[in-house]
Motif scaffolding. Structure first.
Motif, PDB file in Angstrom:
ATOM      1  N   UNK A 280       0.757  -1.238  -0.011  1.00 53.11           N
ATOM      2  CA  UNK A 280      -0.010   0.119   0.008  1.00 53.11           C
ATOM      3  C   UNK A 280       0.901   1.415  -0.175  1.00 53.11           C
ATOM      4  N   UNK A 281       2.071   1.208   0.928  1.00 51.61           N
ATOM      5  CA  UNK A 281       2.962   2.390   0.804  1.00 51.61           C
ATOM      6  C   UNK A 281       3.376   2.478  -0.547  1.00 51.61           C
ATOM      7  N   UNK A 282       3.902   1.483  -1.162  1.00 50.83           N
ATOM      8  CA  UNK A 282       4.640   1.814  -2.611  1.00 50.83           C
ATOM      9  C   UNK A 282       3.531   2.437  -3.587  1.00 50.83           C
ATOM     10  N   UNK A 283       2.637   1.736  -3.663  1.00 56.29           N
ATOM     11  CA  UNK A 283       1.220   1.729  -4.775  1.00 56.29           C
ATOM     12  C   UNK A 283       0.881   3.263  -4.364  1.00 56.29           C
ATOM     13  N   UNK A 284       0.485   3.769  -3.029  1.00 60.70           N
ATOM     14  CA  UNK A 284      -0.059   4.676  -2.960  1.00 60.70           C
ATOM     15  C   UNK A 284       0.786   6.223  -3.031  1.00 60.70           C
ATOM     16  N   UNK A 285       2.010   5.898  -2.766  1.00 60.70           N
ATOM     17  CA  UNK A 285       2.973   7.146  -2.815  1.00 60.70           C
ATOM     18  C   UNK A 285       3.472   7.266  -4.152  1.00 60.70           C
ATOM     19  N   UNK A 286       3.423   6.136  -5.219  1.00 60.32           N
ATOM     20  CA  UNK A 286       3.725   5.955  -6.325  1.00 60.32           C
ATOM     21  C   UNK A 286       2.752   6.689  -7.196  1.00 60.32           C
ATOM     22  N   UNK A 287       1.366   6.489  -6.747  1.00 65.25           N
ATOM     23  CA  UNK A 287       0.230   7.151  -7.324  1.00 65.25           C
ATOM     24  C   UNK A 287       0.369   8.661  -7.315  1.00 65.25           C
ATOM     25  N   UNK A 288       0.567   9.110  -6.023  1.00 66.45           N
ATOM     26  CA  UNK A 288       0.582  10.621  -5.826  1.00 66.45           C
ATOM     27  C   UNK A 288       1.640  11.353  -6.602  1.00 66.45           C
ATOM     28  N   UNK A 289       2.796  10.481  -6.676  1.00 73.10           N
ATOM     29  CA  UNK A 289       4.123  11.029  -7.549  1.00 73.10           C
ATOM     30  C   UNK A 289       3.358  11.385  -8.942  1.00 73.10           C
ATOM     31  N   UNK A 290       3.060  10.247  -9.599  1.00 74.94           N
ATOM     32  CA  UNK A 290       2.677  10.206 -11.082  1.00 74.94           C
ATOM     33  C   UNK A 290       1.379  11.259 -11.214  1.00 74.94           C
ATOM     34  N   UNK A 291       0.733  11.301 -10.198  1.00 77.02           N
ATOM     35  CA  UNK A 291      -0.591  12.180 -10.564  1.00 77.02           C
ATOM     36  C   UNK A 291      -0.236  13.484 -10.464  1.00 77.02           C
ATOM     37  N   UNK A 292       0.823  14.004  -9.541  1.00 78.81           N
ATOM     38  CA  UNK A 292       1.328  15.467  -9.556  1.00 78.81           C
ATOM     39  C   UNK A 292       2.268  15.783 -10.630  1.00 78.81           C
ATOM     40  N   UNK A 293       2.981  14.721 -11.030  1.00 81.25           N
ATOM     41  CA  UNK A 293       3.798  15.053 -12.324  1.00 81.25           C
ATOM     42  C   UNK A 293       3.217  15.021 -13.437  1.00 81.25           C
ATOM     43  N   UNK A 294       2.001  14.377 -13.577  1.00 86.08           N
ATOM     44  CA  UNK A 294       1.262  14.259 -14.758  1.00 86.08           C
ATOM     45  C   UNK A 294       0.134  15.441 -14.943  1.00 86.08           C
ATOM     46  N   UNK A 295      -0.204  15.976 -13.906  1.00 86.76           N
ATOM     47  CA  UNK A 295      -1.460  17.147 -14.050  1.00 86.76           C
ATOM     48  C   UNK A 295      -0.994  18.473 -13.769  1.00 86.76           C
ATOM     49  N   UNK A 296      -1.799  19.095 -14.847  1.00 84.02           N
ATOM     50  CA  UNK A 296      -1.393  20.501 -14.957  1.00 84.02           C
ATOM     51  C   UNK A 296      -2.022  21.208 -13.983  1.00 84.02           C
ATOM     52  N   UNK A 297      -3.059  20.665 -13.031  1.00 84.42           N
ATOM     53  CA  UNK A 297      -3.649  21.728 -11.988  1.00 84.42           C
ATOM     54  C   UNK A 297      -2.853  21.451 -10.710  1.00 84.42           C
ATOM     55  N   UNK A 298      -1.845  20.599 -10.564  1.00 88.45           N
ATOM     56  CA  UNK A 298      -1.241  20.256  -9.447  1.00 88.45           C
ATOM     57  C   UNK A 298       0.240  20.807  -9.491  1.00 88.45           C
ATOM     58  N   UNK A 299       0.237  22.473  -9.556  1.00 89.34           N
ATOM     59  CA  UNK A 299       1.824  22.775 -10.027  1.00 89.34           C
ATOM     60  C   UNK A 299       2.074  23.630  -8.850  1.00 89.34           C
ATOM     61  N   UNK A 300       1.338  23.820  -7.717  1.00 89.65           N
ATOM     62  CA  UNK A 300       1.572  24.820  -6.821  1.00 89.65           C
ATOM     63  C   UNK A 300       2.829  24.339  -5.977  1.00 89.65           C
ATOM     64  N   UNK A 301       3.466  24.975  -5.221  1.00 87.39           N
ATOM     65  CA  UNK A 301       4.490  24.320  -4.425  1.00 87.39           C
ATOM     66  C   UNK A 301       4.399  23.374  -3.397  1.00 87.39           C
ATOM     67  N   UNK A 302       3.080  23.508  -2.880  1.00 85.85           N
ATOM     68  CA  UNK A 302       2.478  22.556  -1.778  1.00 85.85           C
ATOM     69  C   UNK A 302       2.433  21.237  -2.328  1.00 85.85           C
ATOM     70  N   UNK A 303       2.125  20.863  -3.691  1.00 87.40           N
ATOM     71  CA  UNK A 303       2.075  19.573  -4.401  1.00 87.40           C
ATOM     72  C   UNK A 303       3.468  19.236  -4.809  1.00 87.40           C
ATOM     73  N   UNK A 304       4.586  20.249  -5.230  1.00 87.51           N
ATOM     74  CA  UNK A 304       5.871  20.144  -5.427  1.00 87.51           C
ATOM     75  C   UNK A 304       6.332  19.320  -4.062  1.00 87.51           C
ATOM     76  N   UNK A 305       6.259  19.810  -2.858  1.00 81.28           N
ATOM     77  CA  UNK A 305       6.670  19.492  -1.604  1.00 81.28           C
ATOM     78  C   UNK A 305       5.965  17.964  -1.448  1.00 81.28           C
TER      79      UNK A 305
END
Length: 305
Positions: free
Chosen positions: A35-60
């Motif tokens: 769950x740790x690997x899949x969940x965190x990978x999903x967050x990384x992929x989502x943030x990197x591929x989404x144009x709406x999640x570009x704020x510093x909060x999502x960068x961190x």
């Protein structure tokens, strides 16, 4: 003069020594790690591929997920594998390597959570200057500072431990290599080293926690000037971060803000910051964050189409 070291490997007593409990733990912790690997990978992929999640909060947040994956990988696989064997051993070099990466990645996460609180403070208390203060260059330097701080913290812990003489016994009453259990095995007076460990790890956790609490007290006071909608949105974002901070910092301060002694509860408490926190971070941040959930839905729809 080199310390007299007659120990080439350590024996880990593990989380439990009951065979039936170990089988249950193997299944449970394997699930937690997955769950740790899949969940965190999903967050990384989502943030990197989404144009709406570009704020510093999502960068961190993407870096926090990367640290969680790395930290969990430094601890969990060895612990899970040990549930299947009767004699749990780790080489001296392997033990020191686990100690280094455990504190390196753990320290980096502590600093990163502190930076994320500063980011929320700027976003809520100084919204008009937010993008100027938290520019891409500044965010990059802050993340680099987190990695550097984690490295300096860890290298001090590791060098202090590596240069201690170990001449037996070699049984570590834990499921991982950590400073306090190792200091108990050293065949020399470790009082000074223990004080340095508390000053290093304990004070980092305590200082960061105080900074975090202060940031959120200031944020709560400033929210009085916001609209009800803005207040609820800010509180929702902050609540996720505060939850993660409590789960992470509480156990850390319990373990490291005391003299070099080990308690029977240490192993159970350590599970929270080595296994539970990395697993819960993606769940906490996604379940309470509509922007992340919407970005995940769009990404899923695009993949299906």
């Amino acid at each position: 003069m080199e310390p007299a070291n007659n120990v080439s490997e350590f024996i880990l007593l593990g989380l439990t020594q009951h065979q039936e409990s170990e089988q249950i733990c193997f299944v449970l912790f394997s699930f937690f790690y997955a769950v740790t690997i899949v969940g965190n990978l999903l967050i990384i992929i989502t943030i990197k591929s989404s144009q709406s999640l570009i704020s510093p909060m999502y960068f961190f947040l993407s870096y926090l997920s990367f640290v969680d994956i790395s930290y969990s990988t430094a601890i969990a696989p060895k612990m899970i594998a040990d549930f299947l064997v009767e004699r749990k051993t780790i080489s001296f070099a392997g033990c020191m390597t686990q100690l280094f990466f455990g504190h390196f990645l753990g320290g980096t996460e502590v600093f990163l959570l502190t930076i994320m609180a500063y980011d929320r403070y700027i976003a809520i208390c100084k919204p008009l200057h937010y993008m100027t203060i938290m520019s891409g260059r500044v965010c990059g330097w802050l993340v680099l500072g987190c990695w550097t701080g984690g490295f300096v913290h860890s290298i001090i812990q590791t060098l202090l431990t590596t240069h201690l003489p170990f001449c037996g016994p070699n049984e570590i009453d834990h499921y991982l290599c950590d400073v306090h259990p190792l200091l108990k095995l050293a065949c020399t007076d470790t009082y000074i080293v223990g004080i340095i460990v508390v000053a290093n790890t304990g004070m980092i956790s305590l200082t960061s926690f105080v900074v975090l609490v202060t940031s959120y007290v200031v944020i709560l006071f400033s929210l009085r000037r916001h609209t009800t909608e803005g207040r609820l949105k800010a509180l929702s974002t902050c609540a996720s971060h505060i939850t993660v901070v409590i789960i992470c910092f509480g156990p850390c301060m319990f373990i490291y803000l005391r003299p070099t002694t080990t308690l029977s509860e240490d192993k159970s408490v350590s599970v929270f910051y080595t296994v539970v926190t990395p697993m819960l971070n993606p769940l906490i941040y996604t379940l309470r964050n509509e922007e992340v959930k919407n970005a995940m839905r769009k990404m899923w729809i695009q993949k299906v189409d």
